[in-house]
Scaffold this active site. Structure first.
Site, PDB file in Angstrom:
ATOM      1  N   LYS A  62       0.847  -1.195   0.000  1.00  0.00           N
ATOM      2  CA  LYS A  62       0.000   0.000   0.000  1.00  0.00           C
ATOM      3  C   LYS A  62       0.883   1.246   0.000  1.00  0.00           C
ATOM      4  O   LYS A  62       1.910   1.282   0.689  1.00  0.00           O
ATOM      5  CB  LYS A  62      -0.910  -0.032   1.230  1.00  0.00           C
ATOM      6  CG  LYS A  62      -1.939   1.098   1.298  1.00  0.00           C
ATOM      7  CD  LYS A  62      -2.868   0.913   2.492  1.00  0.00           C
ATOM      8  CE  LYS A  62      -3.894   2.023   2.613  1.00  0.00           C
ATOM      9  NZ  LYS A  62      -4.817   1.822   3.750  1.00  0.00           N
ATOM     10  N   SER A 116      -9.782   2.140   2.854  1.00  0.00           N
ATOM     11  CA  SER A 116      -8.839   2.839   2.011  1.00  0.00           C
ATOM     12  C   SER A 116      -7.855   1.918   1.271  1.00  0.00           C
ATOM     13  O   SER A 116      -7.243   2.353   0.301  1.00  0.00           O
ATOM     14  CB  SER A 116      -8.031   3.847   2.838  1.00  0.00           C
ATOM     15  OG  SER A 116      -7.192   3.184   3.753  1.00  0.00           O
ATOM     16  N   SER A 166     -10.083  -0.092   7.107  1.00  0.00           N
ATOM     17  CA  SER A 166      -9.477   0.090   5.785  1.00  0.00           C
ATOM     18  C   SER A 166      -8.829  -1.151   5.177  1.00  0.00           C
ATOM     19  O   SER A 166      -8.477  -1.140   4.002  1.00  0.00           O
ATOM     20  CB  SER A 166      -8.437   1.212   5.833  1.00  0.00           C
ATOM     21  OG  SER A 166      -9.073   2.456   5.729  1.00  0.00           O
TER      22      SER A 166
END
Lengths: 491, 102
Positions: free
Chosen positions: A87, A162, A186
């Site tokens: 990420k 997210s 997330s």
């Protein structure tokens, strides 16, 4: 992409970590083959999905060769030779780390995050940077400064967030496994939306050093994977105490793989009706209840419990998380790194830089956080939320006196259409209600795919445990997953 | 804003944006005004709770005075850190003038 996903290069990219370990051990493939297969799959399908912000194939191939050499020398390990998508808020030395924000354009990480360093030590390969909501603020990856990540199951829909890039990549077989982060859901929510496994470890289980801070008392590095066993194997590598994160827990890391079994005899599953309340799509509720029934058929027992303060969780979170974010993001001022808008004096430089290069959701949260911390409002909002947070923890403490794990939906709905929530931030915030509590309490949580809606979109079962009880939630998730059977696109 | 009697229903967006060092346009100010007022109206639900005597929970697993041995460790590479600076003069980060000339 209605009828299953196109697979490039012989299907190596669609395999789980455990399957790939068996293949590499037997000499049927190498780590280099796996990296090539993942790169080919990215080439084939990521143009439509846009999970990746950057792909560093040449560096990854060199790392793969190194891993193959380590194996040839007799080394073994759960992640040896496995590429891992990272990420965009975890630092990998020498790579960009933009947190999907324009304010960090041009930034090159001077060091590895501890979770990334642990991957490297284990012979895993950080491969590619995956998309996210800017600074992890959002639940749809629509708030990335570099474009939305679409849901591989239906490209008209969001991937969640997210960690939407992480989830979409695993679902689309453009990643074997991915690291994400979970501040209010997330990791778990995008896993639910994209039909993969998402693990949020307990607060303190994985070092946050090198994880760009959003809300420091809530953030935790997590794993998105194709199976619960893969999540367990990855956690065993990245977990553990780190002198550079004083909030990381000194307790020894258990053998998570050893906790996995086939049945759930003796396990008590708490079910709190509050998690199935107003706003939860009936299709989602039915699918989750059916999954819980399946756990009962594996020997578990259902214990009705109550969680009276759940309805306050969103309010508490949307005071505390923005408050912490407003402090953490003050470092992005155009002075030391990233983009700068030049001005006559330092204050104008900061004000102009932050207006020009932060996106709307980040500004919204910084403003909200600054507001609740400002003079005259601190007690009315911030301190009140800290006290109410203790009530959420008390609800969990009471629940886990009566049961081993708590099962619920991950999200009230399946993935919505791209653009559907853009006009109403508050409505989107309410979608975090089932996942926020375990961030507030510091417990652990797992998202496991449990069904499809009529529209063909994945639904996730959430399995929550108290702090440092990852073995329990992994055991429950693994046994359920075995009983459920394969969960693949285009079946 | 009146500090002795804070207005709990409306966010003073201009004041808060200045504290947060974000220079908002007029359109942005108007947009965030509406959105933040909606969020603030929602979070007022915490007023329903009786929170007397409850200790604020600022951290999941509170720890105090986490110390380590006072031994030198390798720090980040200075050159790599400086390479990220938007503007640089030798080993320094260049910024606009901070203070008035004497």
């Amino acid at each position: 992409m209605d009828s299953g996903l196109q697979m490039a290069d012989g299907g190596l990219a669609s395999k789980s970590i455990r399957e790939l370990q068996a293949l590499m051990e037997s000499g049927a493939c190498t780590s280099r083959d796996i990296v090539e297969a993942v790169a080919a799959q990215i080439e084939a399908v990521d143009g439509d999905i846009h999970a990746y912000l950057e792909v560093n194939k040449e560096a990854a191939l060199m790392d793969a060769d190194a891993a193959d050499a380590r194996r040839a020398a007799g080394e073994k390990g759960p992640l040896l030779g496995i590429p891992v998508a990272i990420k965009d808020l975890l630092n990998v030395k020498g790579q960009s780390c933009r947190c999907a924000s324009k304010i960090l354009e041009g930034f090159t990480s001077p060091y590895d995050a501890t979770s990334v360093a642990k991957l490297r030590e284990a012979g895993a390969i950080p491969f590619g940077r995956v998309n996210m909501d800017e600074f992890a603020m959002g639940a749809s990856t629509e708030h990335s400064a570099f474009g939305v990540t679409r849901n591989p199951w239906n490209l008209d829909h969001v991937s969640g967030g997210s960690s939407g890039g992480s989830a979409a990549a695993v679902a689309a077989h453009t990643a074997i496994v991915s690291l994400g982060s979970d501040t209010g859901g997330s990791v778990r929510q995008p896993a639910s939306f994209c039909g993969c496994v998402g693990l949020k470890p307990s607060y303190g289980r994985v070092s946050r050093f090198g994880l760009t801070a959003f809300a420091s008392s809530l953030d935790q590095v997590g794993v998105l994977s194709k199976s619960v066993a893969d999540a367990a194997d990855t956690l065993s590598v990245i977990a553990g105490h780190d002198p550079r994160d004083t909030t990381s827990d000194p307790a020894a890391v258990p053998d998570y793989a050893a906790a996995l079994g086939e049945d759930l005899r003796g396990m008590k599953i708490g079910v709190a009706e509050e998690f199935f309340g107003e706003g939860v799509d009936p299709e989602v509720a039915a699918s989750v209840r059916a999954a819980i029934d399946q756990c009962v058929s594996l020997g578990a027992e259902v214990v009705p419990v109550s969680f009276p303060h759940l309805k306050y969780a969103v309010s508490i979170y949307y005071i505390l998380a923005p408050a912490e974010a407003s402090a953490n993001l003050s470092r992005f001022d155009g002075i030391r790194y990233g983009n700068r808008v030049e001005a006559e004096d330092p204050v104008s430089l900061m004000c102009k830089t932050r207006d020009a290069h932060f996106g709307d959701e980040v500004k919204r949260r910084i403003l909200l956080g600054t507001y609740v911390l400002s003079s005259g409002y601190y007690d009315a909002y911030y301190v009140k939320a800290l006290k109410a947070r203790a009530l959420i923890k008390q609800d969990f403490d009471r629940v886990f006196e009566q049961c081993d794990v708590l099962m619920s939906p991950v999200a009230p709905t399946t993935a919505y259409k791209v653009g559907a929530g853009a006009q109403d931030p508050m409505a989107l915030y309410l979608g975090d209600i089932c996942t926020i509590p375990s961030n507030l309490s510091g417990g652990c949580g797992l998202s496991v795919p449990c069904g499809l809606s009529e529209a063909g979109l994945p639904i996730g079962l959430q399995i929550l445990g108290p702090a440092f009880a990852e073995e329990r939630i992994l055991r429950a998730g693994h046994a359920y997953e075995k009983a459920r059977g394969a969960f693949e696109m285009g079946q | 804003m009146n500090e002795s009697n804070p207005d709990l229903d409306h966010v003073d967006v201009t004041y808060v944006a200045n504290l947060a060092r974000i220079e908002l346009s007029a359109e942005e100010t108007e947009k965030f005004q509406k959105e933040l007022d909606t969020v603030v109206a929602y979070i007022h639900q915490l007023n329903e709770l009786d929170l007397d005597g409850i200790e604020p929970m600022s951290h999941p697993h509170p720890r105090e005075n986490v110390l380590r041995e006072d031994v030198p460790m390798e720090g980040p590479d200075r050159e790599l850190m400086l390479a990220n600076a938007p503007a640089r003069v030798q080993d320094l980060i260049r910024v606009p003038q901070m203070m008035e000339d004497a």
